[in-house]
Design a protein around this motif. Structure first.
Motif, mmCIF file in Angstrom:
data_model
loop_
_atom_site.group_PDB
_atom_site.id
_atom_site.type_symbol
_atom_site.label_atom_id
_atom_site.label_comp_id
_atom_site.label_asym_id
_atom_site.label_seq_id
_atom_site.Cartn_x
_atom_site.Cartn_y
_atom_site.Cartn_z
ATOM 1 N N PRO A 517 0.835 -1.212 0.000
ATOM 2 C CA PRO A 517 0.000 0.000 0.000
ATOM 3 C C PRO A 517 0.865 1.255 0.000
ATOM 4 O O PRO A 517 1.878 1.334 0.687
ATOM 5 N N PHE A 518 0.476 2.231 -0.798
ATOM 6 C CA PHE A 518 1.166 3.519 -0.837
ATOM 7 C C PHE A 518 0.262 4.510 -1.547
ATOM 8 O O PHE A 518 -0.706 4.137 -2.215
ATOM 9 N N SER A 519 0.570 5.771 -1.409
ATOM 10 C CA SER A 519 -0.147 6.813 -2.132
ATOM 11 C C SER A 519 0.813 7.965 -2.369
ATOM 12 O O SER A 519 1.505 8.410 -1.448
ATOM 13 N N THR A 520 0.874 8.421 -3.616
ATOM 14 C CA THR A 520 1.813 9.478 -3.970
ATOM 15 C C THR A 520 1.281 10.195 -5.203
ATOM 16 O O THR A 520 0.148 9.960 -5.637
ATOM 17 N N ALA A 521 2.099 11.063 -5.763
ATOM 18 C CA ALA A 521 1.700 11.795 -6.965
ATOM 19 C C ALA A 521 2.902 11.945 -7.877
ATOM 20 O O ALA A 521 4.048 12.042 -7.422
ATOM 21 N N THR A 527 -2.332 11.390 -9.115
ATOM 22 C CA THR A 527 -2.276 10.536 -7.930
ATOM 23 C C THR A 527 -2.072 9.084 -8.340
ATOM 24 O O THR A 527 -2.714 8.582 -9.270
ATOM 25 N N ILE A 528 -1.155 8.417 -7.645
ATOM 26 C CA ILE A 528 -0.881 7.000 -7.888
ATOM 27 C C ILE A 528 -0.892 6.277 -6.549
ATOM 28 O O ILE A 528 -0.277 6.727 -5.583
ATOM 29 N N ASP A 529 -1.622 5.160 -6.501
ATOM 30 C CA ASP A 529 -1.566 4.287 -5.333
ATOM 31 C C ASP A 529 -1.622 2.848 -5.817
ATOM 32 O O ASP A 529 -1.588 2.583 -7.028
ATOM 33 N N SER A 531 -3.939 0.740 -5.997
ATOM 34 C CA SER A 531 -5.093 0.400 -6.834
ATOM 35 C C SER A 531 -4.909 0.872 -8.276
ATOM 36 O O SER A 531 -5.610 0.404 -9.180
ATOM 37 N N SER A 532 -3.948 1.780 -8.501
ATOM 38 C CA SER A 532 -3.718 2.286 -9.855
ATOM 39 C C SER A 532 -3.194 1.210 -10.788
ATOM 40 O O SER A 532 -3.236 1.365 -12.010
ATOM 41 N N SER A 598 10.830 9.072 -3.748
ATOM 42 C CA SER A 598 10.204 7.752 -3.609
ATOM 43 C C SER A 598 11.026 6.762 -2.803
ATOM 44 O O SER A 598 10.838 5.549 -2.933
ATOM 45 N N ILE A 601 8.824 4.543 -0.732
ATOM 46 C CA ILE A 601 8.082 3.600 -1.577
ATOM 47 C C ILE A 601 9.007 2.479 -2.041
ATOM 48 O O ILE A 601 8.626 1.304 -2.067
#
Length: 651
Positions: A517-521, A527-529, A531-532, A598, A601
């Motif tokens: 799991p992660f969330s960034t841009a 936005t990328i996580d 689920s992308s 990153s 990540i």
């Protein structure tokens, strides 16, 4: 031509200063060098060696509480007691138990270079922990111990201890504090005072220039904001003005200083002076020429000059032990260095270190490129000796393990050349058995080709298909030969290949793991996580812009984007900050979606080297991970095709 490629073997002496090529991504505790080193062979292709130092770019070397040494800062000639307690919290591949045959290995740095002599000793179980004893040799500034069995080495972050050495009188030798800051063993909270004290002590030595180079390595990371390119140039010019005695250490430091300041022409002027005046100094090949082989990645116009200097130093000073760090380079480039010089270097190395396989294998690999029957016969004898030595009990070293595989592969090729196909198949299978992870795929492909030559087409077809699924690039050629022999042409080969993949299991194998799991841009604000990555094949690239192989491989990655178009998504996770990253990309276009900052990540994804490529399937599972192969972009391309074929068949 010199280009950077992946490590072929781990030299017995590793160049500490090669951390420079990775710029600000690295900091103290570089006790990693004995395991993975930066050896760029001189070849005419344009592939880049993985920056093995990147294995530890994401985490500093902090000693685990389970490994201790006594005394904490030993003196030269003093016995060191090393203890290691099993840690149940370690991951399975890093966990050892009382039933293991455990070794402790001692590495040392002297004048910025990892020393070629690394003593080791077996450890014994005392009912509670493992205990081993080593004696610290004279002359080193920094030392470190790590743990290994015969089958694997344990991570430095959890199973090692670094220390600053002392003289027999109990004082720090000149340069020890600076070395400890850079390579580990010295706390950096008061680094400016330590540097001032050490530079004062170094004034009493004959050649203190090397310490400037090591200090600049430290400042690139710890003081990166203040240590700008302009400041690097001022520092280098100051050292050149003040150090009127142009010793090997001073000239090596000047080369590096001008190099990191962007003054490449000046850097090579100092390198030429060093090679002309001091070919016998170990710092010349093991520090300066080694660093220069990284510089030419981004400055190919200096490749001819570097080649000339390498040959000059090798022929003028074959007894220079520092040249053993470059022996991989010259042994893999036919006719670069005279055969008599190569034999001289290897023979001296064999005499000094008769129990290691490196010089035997490297000379065998060089002679195998010769068309002379006598050289081929000698190559076979030498590689057999290398294999015999590789099977002796000793601590595991990861790149040395890779050398075992290469030795069996070479002997298989030599046996096949003289018609001993049965012996060649046996060695190809041994190469697969000792290979780590995907490395054995090419040996499986080689075995398939041998069976094809013996007339076993069906067996060859099955083995070649399995090799292709496992990541072999060469297996496709064997499959095409079999297909053309059967059909008379290559029309329909792609459909045949997809059919074969389906019959043998079209996927790349079981998923390695789900994406964390992660969330960034991205730099563009997208936005990328995790689920992308659903419902689309995605390629991930973990990199940073001061990484030489990352730079070299970028054009090939851009070609992949153009080749696969919207069938595949491409995302690059850079550890660099947004503003300098944007400035770099302005003149170095990258067609991936780029995510800055990153590092966290990358850690979450388990990245341990740069660059690292991954393929994520439509379910968000990581199904392919690059290794240290010099053709990893080509392997990535093949993995994408296999993934697309797998998706087509499932659909």
């Amino acid at each position: 031509m010199i280009v950077l490629r992946k490590t072929r073997i781990c030299s017995r002496s590793v160049i500490s200063a090669c951390v420079a090529v990775a710029g600000s991504a690295f900091r103290g505790g570089m006790a990693i060098y004995p395991f993975v080193s930066y050896h760029p062979p001189m070849r005419t292709d344009s592939r880049a060696m993985i920056v093995a130092l990147g294995l530890f770019a994401l985490s500093e070397l902090h000693a685990s509480a389970q490994v201790t040494i006594d005394p904490a800062s030993p003196r030269w000639g003093e016995s060191i007691t090393v203890t290691a307690e099993p840690n149940p919290a370690d991951t399975e591949n890093q966990r050892f138990t009382r039933s293991d045959r455990l070794y402790v290995v001692l590495g040392m740095f002297h004048k910025g270079v990892s020393t070629p002599f690394r003593p080791w000793a077996p450890m014994t179980w005392d009912g509670r922990r493992f205990v081993g004893h080593l004696t610290l040799p004279h002359g080193c500034e920094v030392g470190y111990v790590w743990l290994a069995t015969a089958e694997r080495a344990f991570a430095f972050k959890t199973n090692s201890r670094s220390f600053v050495c002392k003289t027999p009188e109990g004082t720090f030798p000149p340069g020890a504090l600076i070395s400890g800051l850079t390579w580990g063993g010295r706390d950096a909270s008061n680094w400016k005072a330590d540097v001032a004290e050490d530079l004062t002590a170094l004034r009493t030595t004959a050649d203190r220039g090397w310490a400037y180079l090591v200090l600049w390595l430290f400042r690139l990371e710890h003081d990166g904001t203040a240590f700008t390119r302009e400041e690097r140039l001022r520092e280098t010019e100051r050292v050149e003005h003040e150090e009127t005695n142009r010793t090997p250490g001073v000239l090596a430091a000047l080369f590096y200083g001008y190099d990191i300041a962007g003054e490449t022409a000046k850097a090579f002027d100092r390198l030429k002076e060093l090679c002309d005046r001091f070919p016998e100094s170990e710092l010349t090949p093991s520090l300066a020429l080694y660093l220069a082989s990284a510089t030419v990645v981004n400055h190919p116009e200096f490749v001819p000059e570097l080649n000339r200097l390498v040959v000059q130093v090798a022929t003028r000073a074959p007894a220079n032990k520092g040249f053993r760090n470059l022996f991989t380079m010259i042994s893999t480039t036919p006719r670069l260095v005279p055969a008599s010089t190569m034999r001289d270097i290897a023979t001296r190395w064999m005499r000094d270190d008769p129990a290691i396989m490196h010089p035997y294998y490297l000379l065998a690999a060089a002679l195998a490129n010769s068309s002379a029957p006598s050289d081929q016969a000698e190559s076979a004898t030498l590689v057999s000796k290398a294999i015999d030595l590789s099977l002796q009990p000793r601590p595991f070293e990861s790149t040395e393990h890779r050398l075992y595989q290469r030795a069996f592969s070479l002997r298989s090729r030599l046996r096949a050349a003289r018609g001993d196909l049965a012996g060649a198949i046996a060695d190809a299978r041994m190469a697969q058995l000792v290979a780590a992870d995907k490395v054995g795929a090419e040996d499986l492909s080689a075995e398939a080709e041998l069976w094809r030559r013996l007339g076993y087409g069906g067996k060859a077809e099955d083995l070649a298909t399995d090799a292709y699924r496992s990541g072999s690039i060469n297996a496709e050629a064997t499959l095409k030969d079999l297909y053309v022999a059967r059909t008379g042409g290559d029309a329909g080969f792609r459909e045949y290949l997809i059919s074969r993949l389906r019959e043998r299991g079209a996927s790349l194998g079981p998923a390695l793991r789900p994406t964390p799991p992660f969330s960034t841009a991205t730099l563009d604000g997208i936005t990328i996580d995790a689920s992308s990555f659903q419902n689309r094949i995605t390629v991930l690239d973990f990199w940073f812009f001061n990484c030489p192989p990352c730079r070299v491989e970028r054009p090939k990655l851009n070609e992949l984007v153009a080749e696969f178009g919207d069938k595949v998504r491409f995302v690059g996770f850079s550890t660099d900050r947004p503003d300098p990253l944007k400035a770099y990309l302005a003149s170095n276009p990258f067609k991936f979606e780029v995510v800055p900052e990153s590092a966290a990540i990358a850690r979450a994804f388990g990245v341990r080297a740069f660059p690292t490529y991954m393929v994520v399937d439509r379910a968000g599972k990581i199904v392919w991970l690059s290794g240290s192969d010099d053709d990893r972009v080509e392997r990535l391309r093949a993995a994408i095709y296999r993934m697309l074929a797998s998706q087509v068949e499932r659909n």
